[in-house]
Design a protein around this motif. Structure first.
Motif, short mmCIF file in Angstrom:
data_model
loop_
_atom_site.label_atom_id
_atom_site.label_comp_id
_atom_site.label_asym_id
_atom_site.label_seq_id
_atom_site.Cartn_x
_atom_site.Cartn_y
_atom_site.Cartn_z
N PHE A 1 16.98 -5.26 2.25
CA PHE A 1 16.84 -3.99 1.54
C PHE A 1 15.48 -3.36 1.85
CE2 PHE A 1 15.22 -2.02 -2.39
CZ PHE A 1 16.08 -0.94 -2.43
N VAL A 2 14.43 -4.14 1.66
CA VAL A 2 13.09 -3.58 1.80
C VAL A 2 12.78 -3.20 3.25
CG1 VAL A 2 10.63 -4.05 1.55
CG2 VAL A 2 12.22 -4.79 -0.19
N LEU A 3 13.21 -4.04 4.17
CA LEU A 3 12.90 -3.78 5.57
C LEU A 3 13.55 -2.49 6.04
CD1 LEU A 3 11.09 -5.86 6.74
CD2 LEU A 3 12.96 -6.74 8.10
N THR A 4 14.79 -2.32 5.66
CA THR A 4 15.48 -1.09 6.06
C THR A 4 14.79 0.10 5.41
OG1 THR A 4 17.45 -2.45 5.95
CG2 THR A 4 17.77 -0.11 6.33
N LEU A 5 14.49 -0.05 4.14
CA LEU A 5 13.84 1.02 3.41
C LEU A 5 12.49 1.35 4.03
CD1 LEU A 5 14.59 2.60 0.89
CD2 LEU A 5 13.04 1.14 -0.38
N SER A 6 11.78 0.30 4.38
CA SER A 6 10.43 0.54 4.89
C SER A 6 10.49 1.21 6.26
CB SER A 6 9.66 -0.77 4.91
OG SER A 6 9.30 -1.13 6.20
N SER A 7 11.51 0.86 7.03
CA SER A 7 11.69 1.54 8.30
C SER A 7 11.87 3.04 8.08
CB SER A 7 12.95 1.01 8.99
OG SER A 7 12.61 0.20 10.05
N ILE A 8 12.70 3.35 7.12
CA ILE A 8 12.97 4.75 6.85
C ILE A 8 11.72 5.45 6.35
CG2 ILE A 8 14.30 6.31 5.37
CD1 ILE A 8 16.52 4.19 5.42
N CYS A 9 11.08 4.83 5.36
CA CYS A 9 9.89 5.45 4.78
C CYS A 9 8.83 5.68 5.84
CB CYS A 9 9.28 4.55 3.71
SG CYS A 9 10.25 4.50 2.23
N SER A 10 8.62 4.65 6.64
CA SER A 10 7.52 4.79 7.59
C SER A 10 7.83 5.87 8.61
CB SER A 10 7.25 3.46 8.28
OG SER A 10 8.39 3.05 8.98
N TYR A 11 9.10 5.99 8.95
CA TYR A 11 9.45 7.06 9.88
C TYR A 11 9.11 8.41 9.26
CZ TYR A 11 11.93 10.21 12.88
OH TYR A 11 12.23 11.23 13.72
N LEU A 12 9.52 8.55 8.01
CA LEU A 12 9.29 9.83 7.34
C LEU A 12 7.80 10.10 7.20
CD1 LEU A 12 12.07 9.63 4.61
CD2 LEU A 12 12.08 10.86 6.80
N VAL A 13 7.06 9.08 6.78
CA VAL A 13 5.63 9.25 6.61
C VAL A 13 4.98 9.66 7.93
CG1 VAL A 13 3.47 8.01 6.20
CG2 VAL A 13 5.39 7.73 4.64
N ASN A 14 5.38 8.98 8.96
CA ASN A 14 4.80 9.27 10.26
C ASN A 14 5.12 10.69 10.70
OD1 ASN A 14 3.41 8.36 12.63
ND2 ASN A 14 5.38 8.49 13.65
N GLU A 15 6.39 11.03 10.53
CA GLU A 15 6.86 12.31 11.04
C GLU A 15 6.28 13.48 10.24
OE1 GLU A 15 8.57 12.04 13.67
OE2 GLU A 15 9.02 14.17 14.01
N PHE A 16 6.21 13.30 8.94
CA PHE A 16 5.89 14.46 8.11
C PHE A 16 4.48 14.45 7.53
CE2 PHE A 16 10.52 14.09 8.01
CZ PHE A 16 10.82 15.29 8.63
N ILE A 17 3.79 13.36 7.64
CA ILE A 17 2.43 13.35 7.12
C ILE A 17 1.41 13.03 8.19
CG2 ILE A 17 0.84 12.33 5.45
CD1 ILE A 17 3.25 11.87 3.64
N LEU A 18 1.58 11.85 8.79
CA LEU A 18 0.54 11.41 9.73
C LEU A 18 0.40 12.35 10.91
CD1 LEU A 18 1.11 7.56 9.68
CD2 LEU A 18 -0.59 8.91 8.48
N GLU A 19 1.54 12.65 11.54
CA GLU A 19 1.45 13.47 12.73
C GLU A 19 1.02 14.90 12.43
OE1 GLU A 19 4.45 12.94 15.62
OE2 GLU A 19 3.64 10.94 16.03
N PRO A 20 1.63 15.57 11.48
CA PRO A 20 1.22 16.95 11.20
C PRO A 20 -0.27 17.05 10.87
CG PRO A 20 3.22 16.45 10.02
CD PRO A 20 2.78 15.18 10.66
N PHE A 21 -0.78 16.10 10.10
CA PHE A 21 -2.18 16.19 9.72
C PHE A 21 -3.10 15.52 10.73
CE2 PHE A 21 -0.08 16.71 5.60
CZ PHE A 21 -0.66 17.87 5.19
#
Ligand SMILES: Cc1cc2nc3c(=O)[nH]c(=O)nc-3n(C[C@@H](O)[C@H](O)[C@H](O)COP(=O)(O)O)c2cc1C
Ligand SMILES: Cc1cc2nc3c(=O)[nH]c(=O)nc-3n(C[C@H](O)[C@H](O)[C@H](O)COP(=O)(O)O)c2cc1C
Ligand SMILES: Cc1cc2nc3c(=O)[nH]c(=O)nc-3n(C[C@H](O)[C@H](O)[C@H](O)COP(=O)(O)O)c2cc1C
Ligand SMILES: Cc1cc2nc3c(=O)[nH]c(=O)nc-3n(C[C@H](O)[C@H](O)[C@H](O)CO)c2cc1C
Ligand code: SF4
Ligand code: SF4
Ligand code: SF4
Ligand code: SF4
Ligand code: FES
Lengths: 224, 186, 231, 361, 531, 192
Positions: free
Chosen positions: F47-67
């Motif tokens: 559960f957590v690993l799948t979730l973390s994959s998703i979260c990290s993708y989103l974080v990377n795509e929408f926070i880390l890279e834009p900023f």
């Protein structure tokens, strides 16, 4: 009421530490950023220099590149970058990223440096999945085998000798492992052939880029 | 400038997360720790204190809090230790030296000739297994006695003696086969 | 825990409660990067530094945090420290950094660190916490180096190869070569060798511990019999 | 009168572990002789070497562990391990390779777990994997079977190669060793030759024999025959080899039908390499196999599937050892989830059946 | 109906064993001599022991009850001969533990005089319930091995309907031949007993099952059936596979049905009784004789003259051996029961009890291979008639994992010994199971006891707490009272709220009294220790 | 489609997180003594690993890279993961005691599982797109779960074996993991 304050405090604590932590990391980042970029550049350069010692060129190798569309003959399935070495204003060599697809257990990624006269400047393995202890003798750290390519060209040895000895060619195989060297030899050969056929094209492409960027700004800039 | 952005972004997110966690911890609060009960149920309830805790439940609490090892209860012996290790999913630990195996079960009896009816033992017994009133001779309810021996030290005339619990054919237990050197360890 | 026993803390960290050998934490980097002594040492130092710093910070702030944000806060602190170290290594120990790769940022999730923060630093004052971090870190590094040494000797027939990754160019010739032309016992370098080597080290620790215990009981027995004899 | 006491039953019986092991050893003799005939003295020399090492290691470990030495040293299991390991090694394996493999098998894979009966992994196969991943070069030193055009080594030559490590002056490695048929097929397929082309290749054609590779088909045939005898006698459980062979057949047939040119034909799969040895003598190691009826079917089939996968797509020419250890890993769970329905119980009541989609069989 | 017409099924596993019965079936059943002393354990059956009816010095007659059942699952014991009760004390029991058990010792007077018997001549005049009562009084327990009170078994309850009565004459254990001889010599009584039980449980059929290695017994029974032209009783020859005589296995063979693990045969409309039990029922009803004797096979390589004997319960085993020619020199093991399931006895100075069907004397065996670790060969699982995984049970039992061992259905194991018999590692598997079973029972007892102790402890804690509070309360009240008194005195008024009958207050008062008592005791104690 | 299948094969068999990549070893050693707990841990980690994959993708795509604050990725990921895990734990604890018994008690342990941060970092390193990230995370989790469960089965067996004293417990467990890892070497080359 109490609950609300409780919740708020939780948020603030976490926020506070975030600020402190980020500040710390941010400062470190500022201090190190340039150095890191430098490091990465140097590392790549060092690898390229193994193939093409720095005395053999005088340009900014890392920034003199042309990009190449995916090409089967080099084993590339994606756009790749060719590094161009120059001496004075003349192109002296090119370094191709090549993938040998027929290794014993997968792709062998390498860099193949070809002098402008068609002789090999050098070959290095970047990554592979061959059997440790058997197929990995092609790594420079493990044996001198790859050095055997230095100075070879399409005609030296002759076209039909671009094989391992087992297959009647000119290149050694490793004891007990023929597949790996066979694959490497084949890929290097293909690369030489490619260079032979497309040398002009490549040079033209490069020149066009230079012109473009000169007309745009000053020279020497990397062109994308 | 870039640091500022970084700090702002991260701080915003953190504050949000903090609020979220604060909110959930308030809204989804749960009480109680059923583990202690489970541990307590496995202990022999002898209440003898040999585990260095004042009784079984305190020991259970200590285990649950990770303060005590699972091998400290001599009356429970190996069986209890194994049961605890099973329950808590930890590696079994050998018992402290002397009590290497399951101890013999004992009860006490009061030598009624010597008993002076002082009631000190009654006060000491954690399970009210001693009958008797002041100045009358006391006796042990054998079926209630847990064999904790807590009544022995207080007795001023040393009239309380330990005897093994009698084994009947019905309560007799088969032993493990002897040649254990070729069979798996316990 | 008002009276802190520094001796005890050191002993625990180094041996009795060794993060890797006893608590079995921080195993991933331990097994992943110990192909050579230097790699082990490099990661060990990074971990040690992280442990000391994070323990210090956690100990300082221990009265402020509350349970529901405790883990995130600790994690945040550790992550900040680790990232700072990571960036620094990237800048000044670049090659070592590339060798250790993903395992540097993964120090964050080295369970050992959070475990110390939770179990020790959040309950103790600054100095003991830092000492605990130091000793735990040393204990961890010790295991990393030992395992690295075993694997390097068996796998490559050398010791301290690539020392320049850490100590600069002057260390290039520090390498000890045990067997010239050693063809290499690949098992030792490959993942299975890491596990098996670690198993052997743990067993070795058990041997030493039982030996010590025996000695203790024997000397105790002797003391008793001696006192009996004199009596 | 005082009488001896003991638990029932009280009828003396003569089954013994020793008897079992020696029957299995005996059944291995014909196939082993065939190997010696086809592949030279190296087999015999290594068997003797490995047996001596295995017995010494066994005795040493028993002594260290303070266990009775005699009953275990005579039970035959160490020799069986040694023989099975050697039969899987190339004939010219240098002595130290055999020794390392055997020591790993007996000490690490067997005695660290408590010796006979306690090891979860097949010792011989663990020993084999250790040497194949550690010394891949030496593991390719297979000699060509009695085949025209290849030199046959004499006993003393073999001895000096194995123990001396140097080649007799007249030979080169490439002259006295060759890839096994399996290896050849794999590498040639890798070069995008078709099965037909490989079979008719001037250099390789000869080694294919009629079904599974020259020499190999005899070796496998004999192991099949004696293996069947053991199965009939109830010494091994027939379900394991049956499951293994069935799985291999089904898979290889399916793929060969799909694309004859680039998938090895089923007969070749079955009669080349150590398949029959594996099916009847290795996979059936009772200690490390599954024990329930259904579990044994699945266990055998699992090995077959993994062998096929590794042979076809993996880096190693024969995946027997890996497949066996992989299924050894699954054996406890297989046993657990295939518990037979006890008498008087219903099929549905298995007490703790937490099936998860992650658990493989 | 001919025998061959009946379809039979198989149960899983089982063993073909050498039967060795012939050595004890050469001569007819011999009546054992009347012994000087009879030792009668009061507990010879599954269930509760009865209450004693005699005391030391009492004269008893043959067949006179010496205990009386107080519980439902219980059976009385009767004097097997006339004489005097000379002792009531603990004597070694014929039990694997070798422990002592309460016994009544009777010195026989040689007259063997019966007490007054009450035969029932016309069965049909009695209701099943009355017959059950007679059986209960006669102290009949199952003679097939388990010694479960028969009166309980033949009362399957109002819901259960018994379709078929199965009379178990399989006698699948090697060496034992008492049922064989019984069927040969008492076929008429057997058929009569079957009829009675059939009537009691109103079963429509009765199947007498005999293994096909006892042709004489089958013939004898068939002859009686033919002679009496019975239609509902049938003798069935079943294949000789051990343990086909096991109740559940027998049912499976005859009907293909499996008795549910947690149920009884009566749940699927069946009742199984041993042939000896049927004869005992006949004797109890038709002759009015209680169960005071049984047939015992004395056999084995270690005894000189193997034979079957009719033995009074309570006779010493040593006398039976003596009457069978005594021991061979190399006799070394004395087993009560058969070689597969029986247990060894340390001495032969033990009484024969109701459940004792065989005394087997073994001589010194050749050297057997050493016990080795389990190699998981699965041989055990392939012969287990209960379809268990004996090796798993063994692993779990030896590692004392008593929870898991039950998940593997330890309690479905019938201790038949098949698994141990085929184990190449020579592991005494059954002992491991017995160890685990007795250990689990013991833990269960401990658990009950510790639960009980916890309750008592909690209760005591609560009480002490309460007492403490009360003391404080009392102190406070006293003060209050004093103050009140002052006020009251001042107000010249009196109020007595304590007189209200409040249960809580009463309890408090009682407790206070106790405390005072205790204090007194303490003082007493002090003074006494001063002395 | 094949590429996703290949990602699964690769993460489960060839580059198994635990046995080949050395991620998530602490829970692998820590909660594998009993089959039941191992299964619980396996589910929770999946559960957590799948979730973390998703979260990290989103974080990377929408926070880390834009900023453009990539250097904060470690902090960001671990913070998000820790919070998500703790949040889930609290919710599960309250809403479903049953699920909590099965999963919940393992959740806090998972924050400090290298595999969780590892999967996030590797996703970025490999430039995986959203679906690839999900498959990568899920595959890694399945691989982790599988070996964890198999391992616990073997450990239950070893627990009753006559293992020499000094090897009892973790030492023999390590060696067992080593042999498992040996077996997984057999998958080399399956996926290029
Ligand atoms: C375990 C194992 C690993 C192998 N690894 C390699 C390898 O990495 N590279 C290679 O070229 N061949 C490898 N091979 C195959 C060679 O041994 C093969 O026989 C040889 O390459 C081709 O045979 P030849 O030398 O007769 O042409 C491997 C074989 C085995 C058994
Ligand atoms: C505790 C106990 C209770 C029993 N209760 C009944 C019962 O209620 N009804 C019944 O028909 N049999 C009952 N039985 C008898 C069994 O079904 C069985 O016949 C008896 O145990 C002897 O079987 P065996 O010799 O095969 O072990 C009971 C047995 C035991 C041990
Ligand atoms: C393994 C096993 C074998 C048995 N063999 C016989 C047997 O051969 N004859 C028999 O009467 N009872 C045998 N029994 C006992 C029966 O299961 C059953 O208890 C008995 O027939 C019930 O009759 P009873 O209550 O009249 O004794 C055996 C029990 C077991 C567990
Ligand atoms: C049918 C049979 C097959 C066996 N196969 C093997 C084997 O493949 N490898 C091995 O090391 N030992 C084998 N043994 C020997 C023995 O069971 C093995 O060494 C145990 O694993 C040691 O505990 C076998 C034994 C039997 C009876
Ligand atoms: S030692 Fe055991 S029985 Fe005694 S008090 Fe402690 S837990 Fe209870
Ligand atoms: S009577 Fe004595 S030994 Fe028994 S429970 Fe009470 S205090 Fe303990
Ligand atoms: S027969 Fe014996 S050795 Fe074979 S599995 Fe059963 S218990 Fe183990
Ligand atoms: S003794 Fe128990 S486990 Fe063994 S065969 Fe008989 S029923 Fe099965
Ligand atoms: S260090 Fe990787 S999970 Fe603990």
């Amino acid at each position: 009421m109490n609950n609300k304050r409780y919740i708020l405090v939780s948020g603030l604590i976490l926020g506070l530490f975030a600020i402190v932590g980020t500040a710390l990391v941010g400062v470190t980042h500022q201090v190190t950023a340039d150095k890191i970029i430098d490091n990465e550049r140097l590392a790549l350069l060092r690898k390229l220099n193994q193939i093409l010692p720095s005395e053999k060129y005088d340009n900014d190798l890392l920034h003199t590149t042309i990009s190449l569309d995916a090409d089967d003959r080099l084993g590339q399935k994606e756009t790749s970058t060719i590094y161009i070495a120059k001496r004075g204003n003349e192109i002296s060599a090119m370094i191709f990223p090549v993938i040998a697809g027929k290794g014993y257990s997968g792709e062998i990624k390498m860099l193949v440096g070809i002098n402008i006269d068609g002789t090999l400047a050098g070959v290095r393995i970047v990554s592979h999945k061959e059997t440790p202890g058997l197929g990995d003798a092609m790594e420079i750290e493990k044996s001198d085998w790859v050095l055997g390519f230095n100075g070879k060209s399409l005609n030296e040895p002759a076209e039909n000798k671009w094989k391992v000895k087992r297959d009647g060619g000119a290149f050694d195989q490793f004891t007990g492992a023929t597949i790996t060297p066979r694959a490497v030899v084949q890929a290097v050969h293909l690369c030489l052939v490619y260079f032979d056929r497309h040398k002009k094209e490549l040079i033209e492409k490069y020149n066009k880029q230079v012109k473009l960027s000169v007309s745009n700004k000053k020279s020497g800039e990397p062109v994308k | 400038m870039s640091i500022l952005i970084a700090i702002i972004v991260l701080a915003t997110i953190s504050v949000f997360f903090g609020l979220l966690l604060g909110y959930t911890s308030v809204k989804f609060h749960v009480e109680g720790d059923p583990v202690v009960d489970k541990i307590d149920a496995l202990l022999p309830q002898t209440q003898c204190g040999q585990c260095t805790y004042p009784g079984c439940r305190p020991y259970a609490e200590a285990i649950a809090a990770g303060e005590a090892n699972i091998n400290q209860c001599p009356p429970g012996g190996e069986t209890t230790m194994l049961a605890l290790s099973e329950l808590l999913g930890v590696e079994p630990i050998p018992l402290d030296s002397e009590h290497a195996d399951d101890p013999e079960k004992t009860v006490v009896y009061i030598d009624e000739q010597t008993c002076i009816g002082c009631t000190l033992c009654i006060q000491a017994c954690p399970v009210d297994a001693i009958l008797g009133a002041a100045k009358q001779m006391h006796s042990i309810i054998e079926s209630e006695c847990t064999g904790c021996n807590l009544c022995i030290p207080p007795c001023p005339v040393d009239c309380i003696h330990i005897i093994p619990v009698k084994i009947e054919p019905e309560t007799w237990r088969w032993s493990l086969p002897e040649s254990t050197d070729t069979s798996p360890k316990a | 825990m008002s009276d802190t026993n520094y001796n005890e803390i050191s002993k625990n960290g180094l041996w009795n409660n060794n993060v890797a050998l006893v608590q079995l934490l921080g195993l991933c980097p331990l097994l992943a990067v110990t192909g050579t002594v230097i790699n082990g040492l490099g990661l060990g130092m990074a971990t040690l530094l992280t442990l000391v710093l994070s323990n210090a910070v956690v100990s300082l702030i221990r009265h402020w945090v509350r349970p529901e944000v405790r883990v995130p806060v600790f994690v945040l602190i550790i992550a900040s420290v680790v990232t700072a170290i990571e960036l620094s290594m990237n800048a000044w120990l670049y090659e070592l950094y590339t060798v250790l790769g993903i395992f540097i940022p993964l120090i964050v999730t080295n369970c050992g660190i959070l475990a110390r923060a939770e179990a020790f630093a959040s309950k103790n004052s600054l100095l003991p916490s830092m000492l605990d971090g130091l000793m735990m870190g040393l204990g961890f590094t010790f295991v990393l180096v030992t395992l690295g040494a075993i694997r390097e000797i068996l796998g490559y027939g050398t010791l301290f190869s690539n020392a320049h990754l850490m100590f600069g160019d002057m260390a290039r010739n520090w390498t000890w070569v045990f067997v010239e032309d050693y063809s290499g016992f690949l098992l030792a370098i490959l993942p299975p060798g890491a596990f098996i080597g670690m198993g052997l080290i743990i067993a070795l620790k058990n041997v030493i511990d039982t030996h010590n215990k025996k000695k203790q009981t024997i000397s105790a027995a002797q003391a008793v019999s001696a006192s009996e004899a004199t009596a | 009168m005082q009488f001896k006491t003991a638990s029932s039953p009280h009828i003396p019986q003569q089954n013994s572990v020793q008897g079992l092991m020696f029957k299995v050893l005996l059944a291995m003799v014909p196939g082993t002789i065939a190997m010696i005939v086809f592949f030279g003295w190296g087999v015999l020399i290594n068997i003797i070497l490995a047996s001596v090492v295995a017995l010494s290691a066994e005795a040493l470990m028993l002594w260290i562990r303070k266990r009775p030495i005699k009953p275990y040293i005579t039970d035959g299991s160490a020799i069986l391990t040694a023989c099975l390991l050697v039969l899987a090694l190339p004939q010219l394996a240098p002595w130290w390779l055999t020794v390392i493999g055997t020591l790993f098998a007996i000490i690490v894979a067997k005695h660290l777990y408590g010796g006979l009966g306690f090891n979860p992994f097949n010792p011989a196969m663990v020993g084999y994997i250790v040497v194949i991943i550690s010394f891949p070069k030496e593991m390719t030193q297979w000699v060509p079977p009695l085949l025209e055009g290849y030199t046959q080594l004499t006993f003393t030559e073999t001895l000096s190669i194995i123990f001396g490590g140097d080649l007799p002056l007249a030979y080169t490695w490439d002259a006295i060793t060759m890839a096994t048929p399996l290896d050849t097929v794999k590498t040639q397929l890798g070069l995008e030759l078709s099965i037909n082309e490989i079979e008719n290749h001037k250099e390789y054609g000869g080694i294919f024999g009629s079904v599974g590779g020259f020499g190999w088909e005899w070796v496998n045939g004999l192991f099949l025959a004696t293996g069947c005898y053991l199965a009939v006698k109830g010494i091994i459980d027939w379900r394991i080899p049956a499951g293994l062979i069935a799985a291999l057949l089904v898979l290889s047939n399916t793929f060969a039908l799909y694309d004859y040119a680039s998938f090895t034909p089923p007969t070749f799969h079955l009669f080349s390499g150590g398949i029959m040895l594996a099916a009847f003598f290795i996979a059936t190691d009772p200690v490390t196999a599954a024990t329930t009826t259904k579990g044994r079917w699945l266990y055998g089939a699992g090995i077959g599937v993994f062998i096929f996968i590794i042979r076809t797509w993996g880096a190693y020419p024969d995946g027997i050892a890996f497949a066996v250890i992989l299924m050894n890993m699954a054996a406890p769970l297989l046993d657990y989830y295939t518990m037979p329905r006890a008498f008087g119980h219903s099929w549905t009541e298995f007490p703790h059946h937490h099936k998860t989609d992650d658990d493989d069989e | 109906m001919t025998r061959s017409s009946r379809q039979l099924w198989h149960f899983h596993g089982g063993l073909k064993l050498e039967s060795n019965k012939a050595i004890s079936t050469q001569s007819p059943i011999v009546k054992a001599r009347l012994p000087k002393r009879l030792i009668l354990p009061v507990q010879q059956h599954i269930g509760e022991a009865g209450a004693l009816l005699v005391k030391k010095g009492d004269k008893v007659l043959k067949g006179q009850a010496i205990t009386q059942s107080t519980e439902y699952v219980s059976a009385p014991v009767h004097a097997s001969s006339s004489g005097t009760v000379i002792d009531i004390d603990e004597y070694p029991a014929p039990h694997p533990s070798g422990l002592n058990t309460l016994c009544v010792v009777i010195e026989t007077d040689g007259e063997d005089k019966w007490t007054e018997l009450q035969p029932t001549h016309y069965i049909n005049t009695k209701s099943p319930a009355e017959l059950r009562q007679l059986i209960r009084k006669a102290g009949i327990v199952g003679l097939g091995g388990a010694a479960f009170p028969t009166a309980v078994k033949v009362n399957p309850g109002p819901q259960a309907h018994i379709e078929t009565l199965i009379i178990n004459g399989a006698e699948c254990e090697p060496y034992i031949s008492c049922d064989d001889m019984l069927m040969r010599e008492y076929a008429t009584e057997l058929i009569s007993g079957c009829g009675i039980i059939q009537y009691m449980v109103s079963a429509t059929h009765c199947l007498i099952t005999v293994e096909d290695n006892k042709p004489e017994a089958i013939k004898a029974i068939q002859a009686v059936i033919n002679e009496q032209a019975l239609h509902t009783i049938e003798v069935v020859s079943i294949p000789t596979i051990y343990p086909t005589g096991g109740e559940k296995q027998l049912i499976k063979v005859l009907t293909q049905k499996e008795v549910p693990s947690d149920g009884f045969p009566s749940d699927i409309g069946l009742l199984v009784q041993n042939v000896g039990t049927a004869v005992a029922v006949h004797k109890a009803i038709v002759l009015g004789e209680p169960l005071i004797s049984r047939i015992v096979t004395v056999t084995g390589e270690g005894v000189k003259q193997p034979q079957n004997m009719e033995v009074l319960i309570g006779t010493s085993m040593s006398e039976l051996i003596e009457q069978s020619g005594g021991y061979h020199d190399d006799a070394c093991k004395l087993i009560m029961g058969g070689p597969m399931m029986g247990f060894t006895l340390q001495t032969d100075h033990l009484p024969v009890i109701k459940g004792c069907n065989c005394l087997l004397v073994e001589n010194t065996p050749e050297e057997t291979p050493a016990t080795m670790p389990c190699i998981r060969c699965g041989a055990c699982a392939s012969v287990c008639p209960a379809q268990l995984l004996p090796q798993q049970l063994f692993w779990m039992a030896s590692s004392k994992n008593f929870e898991l061992v039950q998940d593997y259905h330890l309690f479905d194991c019938i201790e038949c010994g098949c698994c141990a018999q085929v184990c190449p590692s020579q592991i005494p598997l059954v002992q491991y199971y017995r160890f685990a079973k007795t250990e689990i029972w013991s833990q269960e007892r401990d658990r009950i006891k510790s639960d009980h102790a916890r309750v008592r402890h909690d209760f005591r804690q609560a009480r002490l707490e309460l007492e403490k509070k009360e003391r404080a309360e009392k102190l406070r009240k006293k003060k209050e009272l004093l103050e009140k008194k002052k006020i009251a005195e001042a107000a010249a008024k009196n109020d007595t709220p304590e007189t209200e009958i409040d249960p809580k207050k009463a309890a408090i008062e009682a407790a206070m009294k106790r405390v005072q008592d205790k204090k007194a005791a303490k003082q007493n104690n002090n003074t006494s220790s001063d002395e | 489609m094949t590429e996703y299948a290949l990602i699964l094969i690769s993460t489960i068999w060839v580059n198994n997180f635990v046995l080949v990549k050395f991620l998530g070893l602490c829970p692998f050693m820590g909660v594998s003594r009993k089959l039941e707990t191992a299964i619980g841990m396996a589910l929770a980690t999946t559960f957590v690993l799948t979730l973390s994959s998703i979260c990290s993708y989103l974080v990377n795509e929408f926070i880390l890279e834009p900023f453009d604050i990539m250097y904060l990725r470690t902090i960001m990921f671990i913070l998000v993961i820790a919070v998500v895990v703790q949040f889930t734990e609290m919710i599960v604890h309250k809403t479903s005691p049953l699920l909590y018994n099965v999963l919940g008690i393992f959740l806090p342990l998972i924050t400090t599982n290298c595999a969780v941060l590892g999967v996030a970092l590797l996703n970025i390193q490999k430039d995986n797109n959203f679906l690839e990230s999900v498959f990568y995370g899920f595959g890694a989790a399945v691989g982790f779960s599988m070996v964890l469960i198999l391992f616990s089965g073997i450990r239950e067996r070893i627990a009753v074996a006559d293992v020499p004293n000094v090897f009892q417990g973790t030492a023999i467990a390590m060696i067992t993991a080593g042999i498992m890892s040996l077996a997984f070497m057999g998958f080399i080359g399956l996926v290029n």
